[in-house]
Design a protein around this motif. Structure first.
Motif, PDB file in Angstrom:
ATOM      1  N   VAL A 262      37.886  38.371  42.746  1.00 27.66           N
ATOM      2  CA  VAL A 262      37.732  39.414  43.768  1.00 27.66           C
ATOM      3  C   VAL A 262      39.042  40.177  43.973  1.00 27.66           C
ATOM      4  CG1 VAL A 262      37.237  39.853  46.209  1.00 27.66           C
ATOM      5  CG2 VAL A 262      35.852  38.226  44.929  1.00 27.66           C
ATOM      6  N   SER A 263      40.167  39.443  43.965  1.00 29.95           N
ATOM      7  CA  SER A 263      41.458  40.113  44.158  1.00 29.95           C
ATOM      8  C   SER A 263      41.670  41.172  43.079  1.00 29.95           C
ATOM      9  CB  SER A 263      42.616  39.121  44.083  1.00 29.95           C
ATOM     10  OG  SER A 263      42.362  38.031  44.920  1.00 29.95           O
ATOM     11  N   ILE A 264      41.405  40.778  41.844  1.00 29.53           N
ATOM     12  CA  ILE A 264      41.629  41.721  40.745  1.00 29.53           C
ATOM     13  C   ILE A 264      40.610  42.865  40.805  1.00 29.53           C
ATOM     14  CG2 ILE A 264      41.696  41.958  38.231  1.00 29.53           C
ATOM     15  CD1 ILE A 264      42.809  39.110  38.122  1.00 29.53           C
ATOM     16  N   TYR A 265      39.373  42.485  41.142  1.00 22.70           N
ATOM     17  CA  TYR A 265      38.305  43.487  41.276  1.00 22.70           C
ATOM     18  C   TYR A 265      38.675  44.556  42.310  1.00 22.70           C
ATOM     19  CZ  TYR A 265      33.699  45.007  43.207  1.00 22.70           C
ATOM     20  OH  TYR A 265      32.635  45.706  43.699  1.00 22.70           O
ATOM     21  N   LEU A 280      34.039  43.948  35.305  1.00 17.69           N
ATOM     22  CA  LEU A 280      34.112  43.363  33.968  1.00 17.69           C
ATOM     23  C   LEU A 280      35.487  42.802  33.649  1.00 17.69           C
ATOM     24  CD1 LEU A 280      32.054  45.611  31.535  1.00 17.69           C
ATOM     25  CD2 LEU A 280      31.939  43.137  31.813  1.00 17.69           C
ATOM     26  N   VAL A 281      36.521  43.519  34.020  1.00 18.14           N
ATOM     27  CA  VAL A 281      37.882  43.106  33.675  1.00 18.14           C
ATOM     28  C   VAL A 281      38.303  41.848  34.441  1.00 18.14           C
ATOM     29  CG1 VAL A 281      40.325  43.762  33.797  1.00 18.14           C
ATOM     30  CG2 VAL A 281      38.621  45.412  32.993  1.00 18.14           C
ATOM     31  N   SER A 282      37.961  41.811  35.720  1.00 16.07           N
ATOM     32  CA  SER A 282      38.448  40.712  36.563  1.00 16.07           C
ATOM     33  C   SER A 282      37.888  39.359  36.130  1.00 16.07           C
ATOM     34  CB  SER A 282      38.093  40.976  38.027  1.00 16.07           C
ATOM     35  OG  SER A 282      36.696  41.028  38.194  1.00 16.07           O
ATOM     36  N   PRO A 285      40.705  36.695  33.616  1.00 17.02           N
ATOM     37  CA  PRO A 285      41.671  35.733  34.176  1.00 17.02           C
ATOM     38  C   PRO A 285      40.972  34.653  34.995  1.00 17.02           C
ATOM     39  CG  PRO A 285      41.961  37.950  35.114  1.00 17.02           C
ATOM     40  CD  PRO A 285      40.979  38.083  34.005  1.00 17.02           C
ATOM     41  N   ALA A 286      39.898  35.048  35.663  1.00 16.72           N
ATOM     42  CA  ALA A 286      39.187  34.070  36.488  1.00 16.72           C
ATOM     43  C   ALA A 286      38.565  32.976  35.624  1.00 16.72           C
ATOM     44  CB  ALA A 286      38.115  34.769  37.324  1.00 16.72           C
ATOM     45  N   VAL A 287      37.957  33.369  34.507  1.00 16.04           N
ATOM     46  CA  VAL A 287      37.265  32.385  33.671  1.00 16.04           C
ATOM     47  C   VAL A 287      38.263  31.428  33.019  1.00 16.04           C
ATOM     48  CG1 VAL A 287      37.174  33.600  31.431  1.00 16.04           C
ATOM     49  CG2 VAL A 287      35.308  32.102  32.115  1.00 16.04           C
ATOM     50  N   SER A 288      39.439  31.932  32.662  1.00 14.72           N
ATOM     51  CA  SER A 288      40.437  31.070  32.027  1.00 14.72           C
ATOM     52  C   SER A 288      40.965  30.040  33.020  1.00 14.72           C
ATOM     53  CB  SER A 288      41.593  31.911  31.489  1.00 14.72           C
ATOM     54  OG  SER A 288      41.084  32.850  30.570  1.00 14.72           O
TER      55      SER A 288
END
Ligand code: GDD
Ligand code: MN
Length: 391
Positions: A262-265, A280-282, A285-288
């Motif tokens: 959410v932060s990146i989003y 899509l982009v956020s 990093p979250a999945v890793s």
């Protein structure tokens, strides 16, 4: 060497047909006759081993008579409570041959299909189940709506545990070498086949069967058996999915990933990035982060796999989750009035749907546990005579 393979040594080549019985005296002669007709002449040694729960309906006399001309014997359990699974497990221990077949005494499972199950078993298969619900299978026209619904619902509840169309079938064939350590099993009630599938992590092949109406006598399936089924399911879910602890942990890790997500989003959008692109982009990093923490914490103790491969598996499974996640998001914001202005709520709903999917795939695939069979601790009991009591 597996427990089953160890137990197979000293076992003759042939088929032990194990049938749990409770007040089935009327069905036993026809059952034995049809098995005899189906198997004798095929060149395979066989035995019919009835494991009775102290029926006291003359079954023992019926068996003693049959035993004069057929390889039939009966084991009588006197333990309380009566239990179909416990009876079948005892049958496994007492069986003489290297291949085991389990079926009902009431002729719902056509003995003529035993040969097909054995053929499907071939040399390498772990278990073959007779399926009522796969293509070509049926339950016959006589099942009422209630029984069909009940059985379908029960099957749906068990589906996440086993990948086959009819995991609750009571008609199956298994080579002794594929049997898991019996001491590691903890079944309850009717679904011994499901227990073997789940705890033995057996790869199943299905053969369609037509489930026939009970020949004589009455069904022993009542409320207690239904409740036992739910309790048994609970055990298997805890075993398979590690219970609430693991789910809660997975949820917490997911929540921490969500914070990153959410932060990146939001951050990207504040920089002028279009909201769907930001979504899509956020994800990456979250999945890793999620993969790493789940590897270290949630599934700590499970066999470690090469990092990159496991990350790829996790990411692939997360992409499926993302599909469900973003799909839900897109569907809600596009088609459901109101969500267009409440995008964050749409995002959270998508995360919940995708998260649940991810948990299932992570537990069953990405961080999968492999079978590590222990030494066999099941007591072997010597048998003489045709009808024996076991206390
Ligand atoms: N030893 C023993 N102890 N045998 C039992 C017991 C018990 O407590 N309860 C039932 N049996 C035997 C019956 O005598 C019969 O041979 C077989 O187990 C199945 O019992 P039924 O009473 O005929 O059950 P069902 O027809 O409702 O259940 C069938 O369908 C289920 C799926 O819908 C069976 O095939 C189940 O195994 C199957 O899971
Ligand atoms: Mn039945």
């Amino acid at each position: 060497m597996t427990a089953g393979a160890r137990a197979e040594r000293g076992c003759g080549r042939g088929v032990s047909i194990i049938v749990p019985t409770l007040r089935e005296a009327q069905n036993i002669p026809a059952l034995a006759a049809r098995i005899d007709a189906a198997l004798s002449g095929g060149g395979t040694a066989w035995e019919l081993l009835l494991v009775d729960d102290d029926s006291d309906d003359g079954s023992d006399r019926v068996v003693a008579q049959l035993a004069e001309r057929l390889p039939v014997r009966m084991e009588v359990r006197k333990q309380s409570p009566r239990d179909l699974s416990a009876a079948v497990l005892l049958g496994f221990q007492l069986a003489r041959y290297d291949r085991l077949v389990v079926l009902d005494a009431d002729l719902s499972h056509p003995p003529e299909r035993i040969a097909d199950l054995l053929a499907a078993l071939g040399d390498g298969r772990e278990i073959v189940m007779g399926s009522r619900y796969g293509e070509g299978g049926s339950v016959g026209p006589r099942w009422g709506v209630w029984r069909l619904l009940n059985s379908r619902l029960a099957t749906a509840l068990a589906r996440p545990l086993a990948s086959c169309s009819d995991p609750l079938s009571g008609f199956f064939a298994i080579p002794r070498r594929a049997l898991p350590d019996l001491a590691g099993l903890d079944p309850l009630g009717y679904k011994i086949g499901l227990e073997l599938l789940v705890r033995g992590q057996l790869e199943v092949k299905e053969v369609p069967i037509e489930f026939a109406k009970r020949q004589a006598g009455s069904s022993k399936m009542g409320w207690r058996q239904q409740v036992d089924f739910l309790r048994h399911l609970g055990r298997l879910y805890r075993y398979r999915f590690g219970g609430l602890t693991r789910a809660a942990c997975f949820g917490l890790v997911g929540a921490s990933g969500l914070v990153i997500d959410v932060s990146i989003y939001l951050g990207l959008q504040s920089l002028g990035v279009e909201h769907r692109t930001a979504r899509l982009v956020s994800f990456w990093p979250a999945v890793s982060w999620n993969w790493l923490v789940n590897r270290r914490v949630t599934y700590n103790g499970r066999p470690t796999q090469p990092r990159l491969r496991q990350w790829a598996k996790f990411t692939a499974s997360s992409l499926i989750g993302l599909g469900a996640n973003v799909g839900t998001y897109a569907a809600l914001t596009t088609w459901v009035a109101g969500f267009d202005r409440r995008r964050l709520l749409a995002l959270l709903t998508g995360v919940a749907v995708g998260g649940m999917l991810n948990f299932l795939v992570a537990t069953m695939y990405v961080y999968r546990r492999h079978a590590v069979p222990g030494p066999p601790r099941g007591r072997r009991v010597a048998t003489q005579g045709t009808v024996r009591e076991h206390r």
